[in-house]
Design an enzyme around this catalytic site. Sequence first.
Site, mmCIF file in Angstrom:
data_model
loop_
_atom_site.group_PDB
_atom_site.id
_atom_site.type_symbol
_atom_site.label_atom_id
_atom_site.label_comp_id
_atom_site.label_asym_id
_atom_site.label_seq_id
_atom_site.Cartn_x
_atom_site.Cartn_y
_atom_site.Cartn_z
ATOM 1 N N ASP A 1 55.649 -7.976 90.294
ATOM 2 C CA ASP A 1 55.132 -8.830 91.354
ATOM 3 C C ASP A 1 56.305 -9.494 92.065
ATOM 4 O O ASP A 1 57.144 -10.128 91.424
ATOM 5 C CB ASP A 1 54.170 -9.864 90.760
ATOM 6 C CG ASP A 1 52.874 -9.206 90.308
ATOM 7 O OD1 ASP A 1 52.318 -8.427 91.100
ATOM 8 O OD2 ASP A 1 52.427 -9.448 89.174
ATOM 9 N N HIS B 1 50.972 -9.525 97.297
ATOM 10 C CA HIS B 1 49.599 -9.703 96.816
ATOM 11 C C HIS B 1 49.372 -10.847 95.830
ATOM 12 O O HIS B 1 48.274 -10.959 95.269
ATOM 13 C CB HIS B 1 49.036 -8.386 96.269
ATOM 14 C CG HIS B 1 49.718 -7.875 95.032
ATOM 15 N ND1 HIS B 1 50.557 -6.797 95.043
ATOM 16 C CD2 HIS B 1 49.687 -8.287 93.756
ATOM 17 C CE1 HIS B 1 51.005 -6.574 93.825
ATOM 18 N NE2 HIS B 1 50.489 -7.465 93.015
ATOM 19 N N HIS C 1 55.290 -2.399 87.230
ATOM 20 C CA HIS C 1 54.754 -3.264 88.286
ATOM 21 C C HIS C 1 55.539 -4.577 88.267
ATOM 22 O O HIS C 1 55.547 -5.281 87.266
ATOM 23 C CB HIS C 1 53.276 -3.514 88.023
ATOM 24 C CG HIS C 1 52.597 -4.282 89.112
ATOM 25 N ND1 HIS C 1 52.232 -3.716 90.309
ATOM 26 C CD2 HIS C 1 52.232 -5.583 89.197
ATOM 27 C CE1 HIS C 1 51.671 -4.627 91.071
ATOM 28 N NE2 HIS C 1 51.655 -5.774 90.424
ATOM 29 N N ASP D 1 47.582 -3.057 92.503
ATOM 30 C CA ASP D 1 47.177 -4.392 92.058
ATOM 31 C C ASP D 1 46.955 -5.338 93.216
ATOM 32 O O ASP D 1 47.638 -6.337 93.330
ATOM 33 C CB ASP D 1 48.282 -4.959 91.143
ATOM 34 C CG ASP D 1 47.922 -6.325 90.590
ATOM 35 O OD1 ASP D 1 46.745 -6.553 90.309
ATOM 36 O OD2 ASP D 1 48.827 -7.178 90.457
HETATM 37 ZN ZN LIG Z 1 50.639 -7.563 90.928
#
Ligand SMILES: [Zn+2]
Length: 1062
Positions: free
Chosen positions: A259, A574, A257, A369
Amino acid sequence: MASLKHRRTALERVEKFLSKIYFTDCNLWGRLFADRCAPVSLACFQTPRRIPYDEAIRQEFRPSKVGDSFGPTWETCWFKVELSIPSAWAGREVHFIWESDGEGMVWRDAQPVQGLTKEGEKTSYILTSSLKETEPHSLTLYVELACNGLFGAGKGSMIAPPDPDRRFTLSKAELVVFNRDVYELLVDLEILLDMAQLLGEENQRSFQALYAANQMVNMCDVTDPSTFPAARDLAAAIFSQRNGESQHTIHAVGHCHIDSAWLWPYEETIRKCARSWVTVVRLMECNPELTFACSQAQQFEWVRSWYPGLYTQIQDFVAKGQFIPVGGTWVEMDGNLPSGESMVRQFLQGQRFFQEQFGKICSEFWLPDTFGYSAQLPQLMRGCGIRRFLTQKLSWNLVNTFPHHTFFWEGIDGSRVLTHFPPGDSYGMQGRVEEMLKTVKNNKDKGRVNHSALLFGFGDGGGGPTQKMLDRMKRMNDIDGLPRVQISTPDQLFSVLEKESSRLCTWVGELFLELHNGTYTTQAQIKKGNRECERILHDVEVLSTLAVAQGGAFKYPASQLQRLWRLLLLNQFHDVLPGSCIQLVVEDALQYYAEIRRAGAQLQDEAVQSLCRELLQPKAGSTESTLVLNTLPWERTEVILRTGPAGTETLALVTVPSMGYAIVREPYVPPQPVAVRKQEDGSITMDNGVIAVCLDMMGRLTSLRLVGSKRESVPDGCYANQFALFDDVPLYWDAWDVMDYHLETRKPVTMLLKPLEITLAGGLRGSTRFSLQIGKGSTLTQEIILDATCPYLRFLTQVEWKEAHKFLKVEFPVQVRSTNATYEIQFGHLQRPTHWNTSWDWARFEVWAHKWLDLSEHGFGVALLNDCKYGASAHGNVLSLSLLRAPKSPDATADITHHQFTYAVMPHLGSFQDASVIQCAYNLNFPLHAVPVSSAQCLAWSAFSVSSPAVVLETVKQGGRQAQLSENRDSSGLHALLGEDKELSLPAWAGTCTRDHSSICIHVWVLQPQIISTALQQVRNACACRQSRSVAIAQVGLHPEVQNRMCLSYVSELPSALSPKG
Ligand SMILES: [Zn+2]
């Protein structure tokens, strides 16, 4: 010899044998590395910029050494490392070890080869698995060291604002001989130890594992590797005892993951992708079974343009089916706040990218997420060729435990997608025994399905899988007592879940996350930028399409629009749109919005110039006038502000047809002028014949009436437009969370700075103004505006916000009783309770909405509209709009600035649909455009009109897949060309009446599907009769049996999504 009797000493004995801390002089771990040797030379240079390799190696490097520190935060240090492998190490496995608290990338022969991040357990770059004499023993590596950690550089805690002065230390740089046999034995023992500890004393296998491990310690002489094989045989004997047929199977998928921006800026994410993915590529070279699910087209695009060599390698592994693009979206966006059209574009830009780059679209939506999931997403997914969905965030619910891990999720139109939450409740597993046991134990759908997912690899800040994770799971493939573990793909997982789906339950409506509800409000400038830029791109597309349809030389700005859309979509990531990012990210985001505003204004101007060129050309004898354009699909009569030749501003009342334009005509006499009167007690009344209000000195409504009905909306003794300030100190996640207990700290704002006064006395517009002090240092000035003919009262609000940990809301108590309020979501709306009966009800004390929320009873209701807010609530009879927060982490300066926003209150008869609340909220958000012209002679012109108020022609744009559409065109007119969704019997079609190869795509959403065909017929007729160059209409998701739902269309731009199999 008899086995031991004391379980605890045996367990701890094995632990110590593997310890990195204790007894390393004599334990097994202490033997992991043999000989060591320092680099021949180490030199570095530092730069505040993130520069390419070619530029970096031309710089002047200065001598450096282990122990040196570098910084401050966000700088980059490049190291030149000269290595010479001792020839005595022939036949040995040699690693380059690099340890630092910054994130490193190793470059060799001008290519990135390995990410090294201590926090991600990656400190080794393997130079050779067995040193040969023919191999070069001397080599030069470069290490690019980012002065930030995997999670940025928070000062004191992870989510604290970054420490601008952090130093990063190089703690190790050396060559070592790696003892592979020691490593393998360590992994064996770790698994056995975990089994012994975690299966527990009631479990037979726990003791079998423990006795085996203890015996292995007995057998191993750490100084004599010839004792290792026999020990490994003992472990293998346990590992090879197989499960029975009914055992649960875990599908392990490599993942990382990343971001797209969070505790670090966008620019650093580009390097995080490269560091993480190059490491995955290295792992894939040695582990052909490794799979890696990778989402976010934007990140692929970054790597494609910044690391073309790495990207080619990735493409190879995509072709092999190991590196697996997933998700189908441009970024992993916020699941609540983006508009319906933005959500469509997330998929459209994403799927198109995956199609172009890798030859196929994604079959699953991947959003592990984000902070809740709109009830509209199932339909959007289905329309984009996706019927599978993976996330896990609902495991963060603070109040209620979500009852499923595998289920069908049904959206507001009835569309269903097969949804899976990895039962281990994480997207960053490490392949440990503990996680496997948790996955099985936690699974809420035992007995319904016997397969589940496990995503392994360091995440959030990147990092990804490690060799050790893989080696653990290889051993755990099928060990009696543990679930089966297989390295798998999302497709394999979902395919087997689909086969087992007959027993699955269905969850209808939104997946509301009972946490992080502050993210609907935090960073108000970002929210405002999002809403405004969605509007700007909408208007540019409509006006440009109309300009194209007019013929002439105008060229549709397809590539500029794509660029601007991608900026907007990126900011919907997000942790950006929710406001949970650091200040550096906020600055970038606001700059992107500024760019969309700037370029959007120019594009809009060009489209208008082309669309109205005849009117805009000065003609002899003509008089100055104003052309007004309407980008919404209904006729509007509104008061506008127009600028005269000398810059003077005057008001005018104008009626503009649907998606068209008209000239302002004199005189502008409204049916009933607005009357504003000051009363003896200092209160002020405003009345436009539609609504009548009474305002007290503090700008609060003591009365709000629909003139026609005489019905009062404000309860006796209550004030509407009442500001309230709350203490806002969450438990941990500052920018993210507002807790239920904040409601107990409500303080009405009553400190008057300037009492209400009349600023416009009436006529076309009446307005009043007042100022309040809020908290200790903030001020609010509001202009309350009532326009002739307008069914709502506007509140133009300016706030100088200087608070800390406070939450500002505005409240409208209304005389309406209903157990449910209605909130606008993407292309539709949903109801949520106004009471707190159950824990599921009160956990939604703070919710989100788009342009409006409404509380209605039979025949009457009150709606609250807004132009850039998302947080809201309706408890009892009080509608609240959340205006501003003041969290201090991860951005200490969050929201401390000037704010301007508008909301409006609208009492109405009938339902909110009958009363056109939806249309009024659009009107508030999409102002009419006024352009000075010199010709007064012009008929009003309309491109499209839709007769049913239940149909909203949301988007008019040029189709992105022109060739595909025109290939299927039929010169006789519209022609159905798409297939049918067999499973749900949904018609899916698109048509075109092209005369050339361009086409216009219209996205439509409908409140009452049964009238869609009539509406589309009219749209079609409108296109045809205007002789427009080309028009394509597409729609999908029509459920004839469902009332009051929506449908939309974008599938025509994703042809491969349309095969009957979807
Ligand atoms: Zn995230």
